[in-house]
Design an enzyme around this catalytic site. Structure first.
Site, PDB file in Angstrom:
ATOM      1  N   GLU A  51       7.740   1.812  14.386  1.00  0.00           N
ATOM      2  CA  GLU A  51       8.396   2.625  13.414  1.00  0.00           C
ATOM      3  C   GLU A  51       8.373   4.034  13.678  1.00  0.00           C
ATOM      4  O   GLU A  51       7.398   4.492  14.427  1.00  0.00           O
ATOM      5  CB  GLU A  51       7.985   2.097  11.834  1.00  0.00           C
ATOM      6  CG  GLU A  51       8.249   0.746  11.528  1.00  0.00           C
ATOM      7  CD  GLU A  51       7.724   0.344  10.268  1.00  0.00           C
ATOM      8  OE1 GLU A  51       6.729   0.849   9.631  1.00  0.00           O
ATOM      9  OE2 GLU A  51       8.434  -0.564   9.551  1.00  0.00           O
ATOM     10  N   CYS A 103      -3.546   0.489   6.820  1.00  0.00           N
ATOM     11  CA  CYS A 103      -3.690  -0.519   7.937  1.00  0.00           C
ATOM     12  C   CYS A 103      -4.529   0.002   9.403  1.00  0.00           C
ATOM     13  O   CYS A 103      -4.853  -0.665  10.013  1.00  0.00           O
ATOM     14  CB  CYS A 103      -2.422  -1.091   8.502  1.00  0.00           C
ATOM     15  SG  CYS A 103      -1.145   0.184   8.824  1.00  0.00           S
ATOM     16  N   ASN A 163       0.666  -1.182   0.104  1.00  0.00           N
ATOM     17  CA  ASN A 163       0.097  -0.075   0.031  1.00  0.00           C
ATOM     18  C   ASN A 163       0.666   1.380  -0.008  1.00  0.00           C
ATOM     19  O   ASN A 163       0.422   2.376  -0.689  1.00  0.00           O
ATOM     20  CB  ASN A 163      -1.028  -0.096   1.119  1.00  0.00           C
ATOM     21  CG  ASN A 163      -0.447  -0.116   2.255  1.00  0.00           C
ATOM     22  OD1 ASN A 163       0.785  -0.505   2.628  1.00  0.00           O
ATOM     23  ND2 ASN A 163      -1.303   0.186   3.543  1.00  0.00           N
TER      24      ASN A 163
END
Ligand code: NDP
Length: 486
Positions: free
Chosen positions: A460, A283, A152
């Site tokens: 992240e 997500c 994505n």
């Protein structure tokens, strides 16, 4: 807007063709047109990349952190300079609107690389003084790291994973999804132009089979994975071969909870963006929209008033804000969910028009809002990863918290209310890696990003990510005599 005609791997700072006999077609999702055929990297190319990465990493970890920082900073500058070129490749790769690729994908990639370039010079261990000793901890890179990405946000995923890895003195090998093969190689070229020595950032093209070979490779010490929960579990199991360190960025079914003291226009804007941005292929999307019961009429009116703002079409056109889904298979999967929602009794409100002309054969699907949803419905329980919003109603705070948490996922959650005490109580109780308050899906680089429960672990972005790309050596320097009963 040059049409891509060839797919490369990026090994030792050179573009090379994959040498495996496995090949796969590369599509433009917005038209279904086959652009070219790509060859997967062979086992020998994987071994070669790992060996080169291992040698390069040994020198890189000894490179002064200021030098590492300068190179990464230069890469961030080059990304900004090449914004349009990168965004175009991102559109060929994903079918997403070019406006999004310019404003989000490229920006967030450059931000991450710049942010970790700044942090590269701050890495340090600790010192503790105890009576009998000095205790030190030393920060060390993990070694050869690999990233396996979802389809994505290919450029952003490659940047978000490689930036902290490189800042911490590791080398990095990236396998994009076979559905997007283009932009990660350009990132490799940009790193090289910025002065990154060969072998520190490499790209290997291939499908799940290559992913499995990477996961099982003894020369790789860490994997950062973005993808589905089921794939994440397989990767965890396979990584046990040499006990790799893991970061898992997995799926979600996040609750977006809107109380009746919210401005209806704000609520509608938030819910639409939280579901239809990047065609719903995000997500963290707030796909379970919980609306306080007596606020539903105002919410519906505000949503429906925005229907004409949803514009599907050729993603290279600036005014388009919903692109195509990634593939024919994914379109079928999303549309099966939509049909299931209807057959289970939810009421569909559809937005936008499927484009005609060149894009008529693209993988477009009309965004759908389902009203009258129940927690037990398949569309409410399972991740769809498409433009499908499920609206549920609730009466009380206690009820909505319990229902919001009633899922195996724990990626994001959103709360819209003006009541600060309620916000504080809910932050404590919501089982999610990220809680947005009075906004949704904003991911500034300073904020650690990642899930809990089966949405994964590790982060992240944010300073915390440094811990996921380093290991800590403890050192005990004695000041006293040696203790021994012998
Ligand atoms: P997949 O899990 O299908 O694939 C992800 C990557 O893993 C791809 O590169 C794929 O290769 C590779 N792969 C597949 N099987 C294996 C295996 N057995 N071993 C090693 N590698 C493997 O996810 P999708 O690409 O379909 O992405 C959608 C999913 O990603 C959604 O669940 C979404 O929620 C999640 N996601 C999570 C994010 C987060 O940050 N939490 C962000 C973005 C997405 P190939 O595609 O070539 O087969």
């Amino acid at each position: 807007m040059n049409k891509p005609t060839q797919v490369h791997c990026f090994i030792n700072n050179k573009k090379v063709i994959g040498k495996s006999a496995n090949s796969f077609p590369v599509y433009f999702p917005a038209t279904g047109e086959i652009l070219c055929t790509a060859n997967s990297a062979s086992v020998e190319q994987l071994d070669e990349a790992v060996e080169i990465a291992s040698q390069a990493q040994k020198k890189w970890e000894k490179t002064p952190s200021q030098e590492r920082s300068r190179i990464l900073k230069k890469a961030a500058e080059l990304i900004r300079y090449h914004t349009n070129k990168i965004a175009e490749l991102e559109v060929w790769d994903t079918g997403k609107p070019i406006s999004e690729a310019i404003e989000v994908d490229v920006v967030t990639a450059a931000d991450a690389i710049e942010y970790f370039s700044n942090l590269a010079v701050t890495l340090h261990g600790d010192y503790y003084s105890i009576q009998d000793a000095d205790i030190l901890t030393k920060i060390e890179p993990i070694g050869v790291c690999a990233g396996i990405g979802a389809w994505n946000y290919p450029f952003q995923i490659a940047a978000w994973k490689s930036a902290p890895a490189l800042a911490c003195g590791n080398s990095f090998i990236f396998k994009p999804s076979e559905l997007n093969t283009l932009s990660a190689v350009l990132l490799g070229e940009i790193y090289a132009e910025a002065g990154l020595p060969a072998g520190l950032f490499q790209v290997l093209q291939g499908d799940a089979e290559l992913g499995q070979m990477i996961t099982a490779h003894n020369g790789i010490q860490k994997i950062s994975f973005t993808g589905e929960v089921g794939t994440g579990k397989k990767i965890m199991a396979a990584s046990s071969v040499n006990l790799k360190t893991l970061t898992m960025e997995l799926g979600g079914k996040s609750p977006l909870i809107i109380f009746n003291d919210t401005n209806p226009e704000t609520a509608a804007k938030a819910a639409l963006a939280a579901n239809f941005y990047t065609q719903g292929e995000v997500c963290t999307n707030g796909t379970r929209v919980f609306i306080q019961e007596n606020f539903l009429p105002q919410f519906k009116k505000a949503i429906e008033g925005r229907s004409n703002n949803v514009r599907l079409g050729n993603p290279f056109e600036k005014e388009v804000n919903v692109g195509s889904l990634i593939s024919a298979n994914h379109k079928e999967l999303v549309e099966n969910f939509i049909n299931k929602g209807k057959s289970e009794g939810a009421k569909a409100f559809t937005m936008g028009q499927i484009p005609s002309g060149d894009c008529a054969k693209g993988y477009f699907t009309q965004p759908v809002i389902f009203y009258d949803c129940k927690d037990s419905m398949k569309i409410v329980k399972e991740e769809i990863f498409g433009p499908v919003m499920s609206v549920l109603t609730f009466k009380t705070e206690e009820e909505v918290i319990e229902r919001a948490n009633n899922t195996e996922f724990g990626l994001g959650a959103g709360i819209f209310t003006k009541d600060i005490s309620r916000i504080q109580r809910m932050i404590d109780q919501l089982e999610a890696g990220i809680v947005w308050v009075n906004n949704y899906n904003i991911t500034p680089v300073e904020m650690p990003f990642g899930g809990t429960k089966q949405s994964g672990f590790g982060k992240e972005n944010g300073i915390d990510t440094l811990n996921h790309y380093t290991k800590r050596k403890s050192i005990y320097i004695s000041k006293g005599d040696v203790f021994s009963p012998f």
